[in-house]
Design an enzyme around this catalytic site. Structure first.
Site, short mmCIF file in Angstrom:
data_model
loop_
_atom_site.label_atom_id
_atom_site.label_comp_id
_atom_site.label_asym_id
_atom_site.label_seq_id
_atom_site.Cartn_x
_atom_site.Cartn_y
_atom_site.Cartn_z
CG HIS A 121 -2.21 -0.66 1.07
ND1 HIS A 121 -3.36 -0.20 1.64
CD2 HIS A 121 -2.55 -1.76 0.37
CE1 HIS A 121 -4.36 -0.99 1.32
NE2 HIS A 121 -3.89 -1.95 0.55
CD GLU B 196 -7.23 -1.77 -1.76
OE1 GLU B 196 -7.98 -1.27 -0.90
OE2 GLU B 196 -6.25 -2.47 -1.48
#
Length: 323
Positions: free
Chosen positions: A38, A107
């Site tokens: 991430h 994402e």
């Protein structure tokens, strides 16, 4: 026998701590490990997000047995697929063949940082398929030139290639991603114990290939403490992939989960120190046909206690249940 894995959750611990944790996970007997990739944590309360690929390199050097895996990397926006291929080949060499490359369509939370907007899900799948083709071609050796719909590659070559390229996994959440994974991947990745996902993967060519799931858990000797920690850091988990992939910022996840209660979290995530509750949470994945299940212990500071408890209590209970 279902294999039980450990998750280096980069959103909740710093890079040195993550490496310490996976070293201990190897010592206590986890079968494999995975690493999130991430740029942002989901919630500010998690508080971290170091560069996963530096962590993987350090973990490869610090461990000797435990398999490593990106869970998952998006090879389309933040990273160009040619760069992902180079990183994956290098980690495979550093780990002496213990690395698997997990890929997904991404994402918004992480990919928005490079600009360019957030494509529709159909476009994201197109980009992922094209990226997989580029990565596979580079793993084969030689120079690669590519002029595609979404990517260009100009005379790229990987100069340090392992004898065995990293197996490639694709994360799935619906019919189209399952079809993509069945055609292109060596293994499938999912975060929900839905048999329909694996059945669709099998129909598209995935029969007999490994299938890896992931499950959040929250160990603490005091169950109330575990529930509070899980609510503080992981209440976003139940929103579903269709929501989670679209939200652009931790503040968006804060707003989307403001009505989620501690009871809601406790009903979805095993909390406390009863190993049978953890066994019960793993069982739907085993029953659905997952061959490997990676546990996510919630809370960076709680990892040492969780790993000690896993060695003495949790892993023996899980192996008794799923041998």
């Amino acid at each position: 026998m279902v294999q039980i894995g450990y998750t280096m959750m980069t959103e909740q611990a710093g890079p040195r701590e993550l490496v310490d944790h996976v070293v201990r996970a190897e010592e206590v007997g986890f079968d494999f490990s995975v690493t999130s990739d991430h740029y942002f944590p989901w919630l500010r309360s998690q508080g971290h997000s170091p560069y996963a690929w530096s962590v993987l390199g350090a973990a490869a050097h610090a461990t000797s047995r435990i398999p490593l895996m990106s869970y998952v990397t998006c090879p389309t926006m933040r990273y160009h697929p040619a760069v992902v291929a180079q990183k994956a080949a290098t980690v495979q060499l550093l780990s002496e063949g213990r690395f698997r490359l997990g890929l997904g369509s991404g994402e918004n939370l992480n990919e928005h940082v490079v600009g360019g907007g957030w494509p529709s899900v159909d476009v994201r799948h197109e980009m992922l398929e094209e990226a997989v083709g580029i990565i596979r071609a580079l793993f084969e050796g030689g120079h690669v030139n590519h002029r595609g719909t979404h990517f260009d590659v100009e005379s790229a070559r990987l100069w340090d290639l392992p004898d065995r390229p990293p197996p490639l996994g694709i994360a799935v959440s619906g019919g189209r991603s399952c079809t993509l994974a069945g055609r292109l991947a060596d293994l499938v990745i999912a975060t929900e114990p839905e048999p329909e996902l694996l059945e669709a993967f099998d129909r598209a060519g995935g029969g007999g290939k490994p299938r890896i799931g992931q499950l959040p858990v929250c160990y603490d000797p005091d169950r109330d403490t575990a529930v509070r920690r899980a609510h503080s850091q992981f209440r976003w988990f139940g929103s579903g992939w269709k929501v989670n992939s679209e939200l652009p910022h931790p503040d968006s996840f804060e707003a989307a989960t403001r009505f989620v209660t501690e009871d809601d979290v406790a009903s979805a995530i095993p909390c406390g120190a009863d190993p049978e509750a953890f066994v019960a949470a793993v069982r739907p994945y085993a029953d659905a046909g997952f061959t490997e299940i990676a546990l996510v212990q919630i809370g960076g500071e709680s990892q040492p206690a969780f790993l000690d408890w896993s060695e003495k209590t949790l892993l023996p209970a899980l192996r008794d249940a799923f041998a």
